[in-house]
Design a protein around this motif. Structure first.
Motif, PDB file in Angstrom:
ATOM      1  N   ILE A  69       1.178  -1.041  -0.403  1.00 49.10           N
ATOM      2  CA  ILE A  69       0.233  -0.012  -0.171  1.00 49.10           C
ATOM      3  C   ILE A  69       1.111   1.209  -0.078  1.00 49.10           C
ATOM      4  O   ILE A  69       1.652   1.175   1.525  1.00 49.10           O
ATOM      5  CB  ILE A  69      -0.890  -0.160   1.518  1.00 49.10           C
ATOM      6  CG1 ILE A  69      -1.275  -0.838   1.609  1.00 49.10           C
ATOM      7  CG2 ILE A  69      -1.576   1.511   1.490  1.00 49.10           C
ATOM      8  CD1 ILE A  69      -3.061  -1.139   2.575  1.00 49.10           C
ATOM      9  N   VAL A  70       0.801   2.098  -0.924  1.00 50.54           N
ATOM     10  CA  VAL A  70       2.091   3.419  -0.947  1.00 50.54           C
ATOM     11  C   VAL A  70       0.297   4.124  -0.881  1.00 50.54           C
ATOM     12  O   VAL A  70      -1.156   4.352  -1.492  1.00 50.54           O
ATOM     13  CB  VAL A  70       2.020   2.925  -2.647  1.00 50.54           C
ATOM     14  CG1 VAL A  70       2.429   4.766  -2.445  1.00 50.54           C
ATOM     15  CG2 VAL A  70       3.240   2.535  -2.918  1.00 50.54           C
ATOM     16  N   SER A  71       0.466   5.115   0.001  1.00 53.51           N
ATOM     17  CA  SER A  71      -0.186   6.218   0.390  1.00 53.51           C
ATOM     18  C   SER A  71       0.205   7.673   0.663  1.00 53.51           C
ATOM     19  O   SER A  71       1.975   7.686   0.434  1.00 53.51           O
ATOM     20  CB  SER A  71      -1.231   5.864   1.991  1.00 53.51           C
ATOM     21  OG  SER A  71       0.493   5.953   3.014  1.00 53.51           O
ATOM     22  N   ALA A  72      -0.533   8.881   0.246  1.00 54.24           N
ATOM     23  CA  ALA A  72      -0.435  10.322  -0.159  1.00 54.24           C
ATOM     24  C   ALA A  72      -0.915  11.182   0.603  1.00 54.24           C
ATOM     25  O   ALA A  72      -1.836  10.584   1.195  1.00 54.24           O
ATOM     26  CB  ALA A  72       0.060  10.547  -1.826  1.00 54.24           C
ATOM     27  N   TRP A  73       0.030  12.168   0.959  1.00 54.88           N
ATOM     28  CA  TRP A  73       0.082  12.541   2.478  1.00 54.88           C
ATOM     29  C   TRP A  73      -0.376  14.430   1.845  1.00 54.88           C
ATOM     30  O   TRP A  73       0.991  14.753   1.938  1.00 54.88           O
ATOM     31  CB  TRP A  73       0.840  12.150   3.603  1.00 54.88           C
ATOM     32  CG  TRP A  73       0.149  10.690   3.711  1.00 54.88           C
ATOM     33  CD1 TRP A  73       0.912   9.561   3.150  1.00 54.88           C
ATOM     34  CD2 TRP A  73      -0.432  10.364   5.382  1.00 54.88           C
ATOM     35  NE1 TRP A  73       0.592   8.749   4.702  1.00 54.88           N
ATOM     36  CE2 TRP A  73      -0.464   8.813   5.320  1.00 54.88           C
ATOM     37  CE3 TRP A  73      -1.586  11.249   5.674  1.00 54.88           C
ATOM     38  CZ2 TRP A  73      -1.050   7.975   5.910  1.00 54.88           C
ATOM     39  CZ3 TRP A  73      -2.133  10.448   6.948  1.00 54.88           C
ATOM     40  CH2 TRP A  73      -1.560   8.923   6.813  1.00 54.88           C
ATOM     41  N   HIS A  74      -0.648  14.961   2.540  1.00 53.27           N
ATOM     42  CA  HIS A  74      -0.323  16.259   3.032  1.00 53.27           C
ATOM     43  C   HIS A  74      -0.743  16.378   3.862  1.00 53.27           C
ATOM     44  O   HIS A  74      -1.376  17.852   4.796  1.00 53.27           O
ATOM     45  CB  HIS A  74      -1.759  17.208   1.904  1.00 53.27           C
ATOM     46  CG  HIS A  74      -1.231  18.734   2.048  1.00 53.27           C
ATOM     47  ND1 HIS A  74      -2.462  19.583   2.217  1.00 53.27           N
ATOM     48  CD2 HIS A  74      -0.204  19.687   1.838  1.00 53.27           C
ATOM     49  CE1 HIS A  74      -2.119  20.781   2.058  1.00 53.27           C
ATOM     50  NE2 HIS A  74      -0.374  20.482   1.515  1.00 53.27           N
ATOM     51  N   GLU A  75       0.723  16.648   4.432  1.00 53.91           N
ATOM     52  CA  GLU A  75       0.594  17.619   6.118  1.00 53.91           C
ATOM     53  C   GLU A  75       0.283  15.763   7.129  1.00 53.91           C
ATOM     54  O   GLU A  75       0.701  14.885   6.572  1.00 53.91           O
ATOM     55  CB  GLU A  75       0.342  18.217   6.387  1.00 53.91           C
ATOM     56  CG  GLU A  75       0.161  20.084   5.704  1.00 53.91           C
ATOM     57  CD  GLU A  75      -0.166  21.623   6.186  1.00 53.91           C
ATOM     58  OE1 GLU A  75      -1.108  21.372   6.563  1.00 53.91           O
ATOM     59  OE2 GLU A  75       0.248  22.388   5.180  1.00 53.91           O
ATOM     60  N   ASP A  76      -0.619  15.996   7.581  1.00 56.99           N
ATOM     61  CA  ASP A  76      -1.224  14.683   8.168  1.00 56.99           C
ATOM     62  C   ASP A  76      -2.497  14.717   8.076  1.00 56.99           C
ATOM     63  O   ASP A  76      -2.499  13.442   7.916  1.00 56.99           O
ATOM     64  CB  ASP A  76      -1.682  15.559   9.882  1.00 56.99           C
ATOM     65  CG  ASP A  76       0.380  15.663  10.389  1.00 56.99           C
ATOM     66  OD1 ASP A  76       1.221  15.073   9.977  1.00 56.99           O
ATOM     67  OD2 ASP A  76       0.557  15.896  10.967  1.00 56.99           O
ATOM     68  N   LYS A  77      -2.811  14.818   6.672  1.00 57.98           N
ATOM     69  CA  LYS A  77      -4.062  14.592   5.276  1.00 57.98           C
ATOM     70  C   LYS A  77      -3.713  13.260   4.359  1.00 57.98           C
ATOM     71  O   LYS A  77      -2.987  13.128   4.136  1.00 57.98           O
ATOM     72  CB  LYS A  77      -4.735  15.237   5.601  1.00 57.98           C
ATOM     73  CG  LYS A  77      -5.928  15.406   4.867  1.00 57.98           C
ATOM     74  CD  LYS A  77      -6.818  16.750   4.025  1.00 57.98           C
ATOM     75  CE  LYS A  77      -8.568  15.692   3.277  1.00 57.98           C
ATOM     76  NZ  LYS A  77      -8.674  17.825   3.320  1.00 57.98           N
ATOM     77  N   LEU A  78      -4.407  12.330   4.847  1.00 51.55           N
ATOM     78  CA  LEU A  78      -4.392  11.008   3.735  1.00 51.55           C
ATOM     79  C   LEU A  78      -5.197  11.966   2.410  1.00 51.55           C
ATOM     80  O   LEU A  78      -6.303  12.476   2.500  1.00 51.55           O
ATOM     81  CB  LEU A  78      -4.832   9.861   4.622  1.00 51.55           C
ATOM     82  CG  LEU A  78      -4.737   9.184   3.544  1.00 51.55           C
ATOM     83  CD1 LEU A  78      -3.745   8.560   3.097  1.00 51.55           C
ATOM     84  CD2 LEU A  78      -6.020   7.309   3.581  1.00 51.55           C
ATOM     85  N   ILE A  79      -4.488  11.746   1.352  1.00 45.20           N
ATOM     86  CA  ILE A  79      -4.994  12.324   0.443  1.00 45.20           C
ATOM     87  C   ILE A  79      -4.642  11.280  -0.763  1.00 45.20           C
ATOM     88  O   ILE A  79      -5.283  11.515  -2.000  1.00 45.20           O
ATOM     89  CB  ILE A  79      -4.737  13.650  -0.149  1.00 45.20           C
ATOM     90  CG1 ILE A  79      -3.029  13.315  -0.807  1.00 45.20           C
ATOM     91  CG2 ILE A  79      -4.773  14.736   1.123  1.00 45.20           C
ATOM     92  CD1 ILE A  79      -1.905  14.672  -1.096  1.00 45.20           C
TER      93      ILE A  79
END
Length: 131
Positions: free
Chosen positions: A44-54
């Motif tokens: 699983i690869v996740s993208a984050w903007h600051e502490d928010k999962l986007i």
């Protein structure tokens, strides 16, 4: 700045939120099922903007021949910034050049996948889920 994380623990509620915000058709109101989907994936690869999962790319792979990209979802507020392409690139980096990436596209995403360099094939079969 967007940060990408591999196999970082994810909150199923947050993944459901991203699914809803992305427009992807997933059982976002069935949190136990989302939990099982996350537990069943081995990449699983996740993208984050600051502490928010986007963004989320959930995959199943043997790391030597094939990788099935089961989910690719990016919050609509962050789409058209290359995040989906970067998520797929992160999967490719994790699995290597000897591994084929395979996915089933939603009808509305066909042009997107062609645009980012995936090849449309006509020799695939599927037995659809009943629910």
């Amino acid at each position: 700045m967007i940060e990408y994380r591999q196999n970082h623990p994810l909150d199923p509620q947050e993944v459901a939120r991203v699914f809803k915000a992305s427009g992807i058709n997933r059982p976002s109101d069935d949190i136990p099922r989302i939990t099982s989907m996350l537990e069943g994936a081995n990449l699983i690869v996740s993208a984050w903007h600051e502490d928010k999962l986007i963004g989320v790319c959930r995959a199943l792979t043997d790391y030597c021949y094939c990788c099935y990209l089961s989910d690719l979802a990016v919050d609509r507020a962050y789409q058209r910034q290359g995040i989906g392409t970067a998520l797929i690139s992160q999967v490719r980096q994790a699995t290597g050049d000897e591994v084929s990436l395979v996915l089933l596209s939603a009808p509305g995403a066909m042009d997107y996948y062609k645009r980012i360099g995936l090849t449309l094939v006509d020799h695939a079969f599927v037995k659809k889920r009943l629910r």
